[in-house]
Design an enzyme around this catalytic site. Structure first.
Site, PDB file in Angstrom:
ATOM      1  CD  GLU A  37       1.249   7.725   2.246  1.00  0.00           C
ATOM      2  OE1 GLU A  37       1.657   7.689   3.417  1.00  0.00           O
ATOM      3  OE2 GLU A  37       1.188   8.901   1.869  1.00  0.00           O
ATOM      4  CB  ALA A  38       1.013   0.133   4.159  1.00  0.00           C
TER       5      ALA A  38
END
Length: 278
Positions: free
Chosen positions: A196-197
């Site tokens: 997600e980052a």
């Protein structure tokens, strides 16, 4: 009439074929690239770690000046290492096409061991971790969906993100008997702090560079995590523009993923690290 030599080779070929069918793990797995490594004792390298991931999966061209995941890869699958120490390292199994985490490997009783999500097929799993064989290749009882992970490991909002949090979650599972709750907690942290980052600058920028600091996963973060495809599609469907910095204009405005309201492609670009492949 078959000679003894021909009979031998015929029997040998038949046996090899049969063995490969009934023992699929015996087939040679491809040599996969480790596309990024994070030393958890050096948290200041976290953002460069995320940048390395983006660079490895990004297409050569951009969409509306935003990086996007490539449609084609020499190898679709890869590894990402999360390093606690010289004796403790978790390796994530990664699908380059979308940065999905499929499982992980560690060492247990001096032997390689691999865990895969329930919904990862054997054909896909066989691409990873050839050093883990037989009963050391384990299918988890849950999938990689947030619904399953939160059911088993707790809500995202109750599992803060941070370098020490991730390190501690690794220590809790490394080399130990499978524990659904601890493994689900590890995946919740690893997926958000890695996949997600990489997908969202908003999330990568929230992760503290100090080892013992942490950030609570709020509704703004979960909204992005749950709507990567929707935001990416909005950018791909945008219209050309000569008046905007991205040279694009949303076909339908605003794009709402509560509590976010995006009125322009520029606003989406501010939070996006990588667009999902079209």
């Amino acid at each position: 009439m078959l000679t003894t030599t021909k009979v031998f080779f015929l029997l040998l070929t038949t046996w090899i074929t049969w063995y490969a069918i009934v023992n699929p793990q015996s087939r040679a797995a491809p040599t996969l690239e480790t596309i990024a490594s994070l030393d958890l004792n050096n948290p200041t390298t976290y953002l460069s770690f995320i940048t390395n991931i983006r660079t490895k999966v990004a297409d050569k061209t951009e969409q509306c000046t935003i990086q996007k995941i490539s449609k084609t890869f020499t190898q679709r699958y890869s590894y990402i290492d999360l390093i606690v120490s010289s004796t403790q390292k978790i390796t994530l199994a990664i699908d380059m096409a979308d940065l999905y985490v499929l499982g992980y490997s560690d060492i247990a009783n001096n032997k390689g061991r691999a865990f895969f999500f329930k919904d990862v097929t054997e054909a896909v799993a066989n691409n990873f971790f050839p050093g883990a064989t037989g009963t050391n290749r384990i299918k988890l009882t849950f999938t990689g969906s947030y619904g399953d992970l939160e059911k088993n490991g707790g809500l995202r909002k109750d599992n803060p993100l941070g370098i020490f949090r991730l390190e501690n979650s690794i220590v809790n599972i490394y080399g130990k008997a499978g524990d659904v709750k601890k493994q689900a907690k590890f995946f919740l942290l690893a997926i958000q702090m890695v996949s997600e980052a990489a997908r969202f600058k908003y999330i990568s920028d929230k992760i503290p560079s100090e080892k013992y600091e942490e950030v609570t996963v709020d509704e703004y973060m979960t909204a992005l995590e749950n709507n990567w495809a929707k935001l990416s599609t909005a950018v791909y469907n945008s219209k050309p523009s000569t008046t905007t910095a991205t040279k694009c204009q949303l076909a339908t405005s605003p794009v709402t993923i509560s509590p976010w309201i995006f009125k322009t492609v520029e606003e989406i670009k501010l939070v996006m690290g990588l667009l999902k492949s079209s």
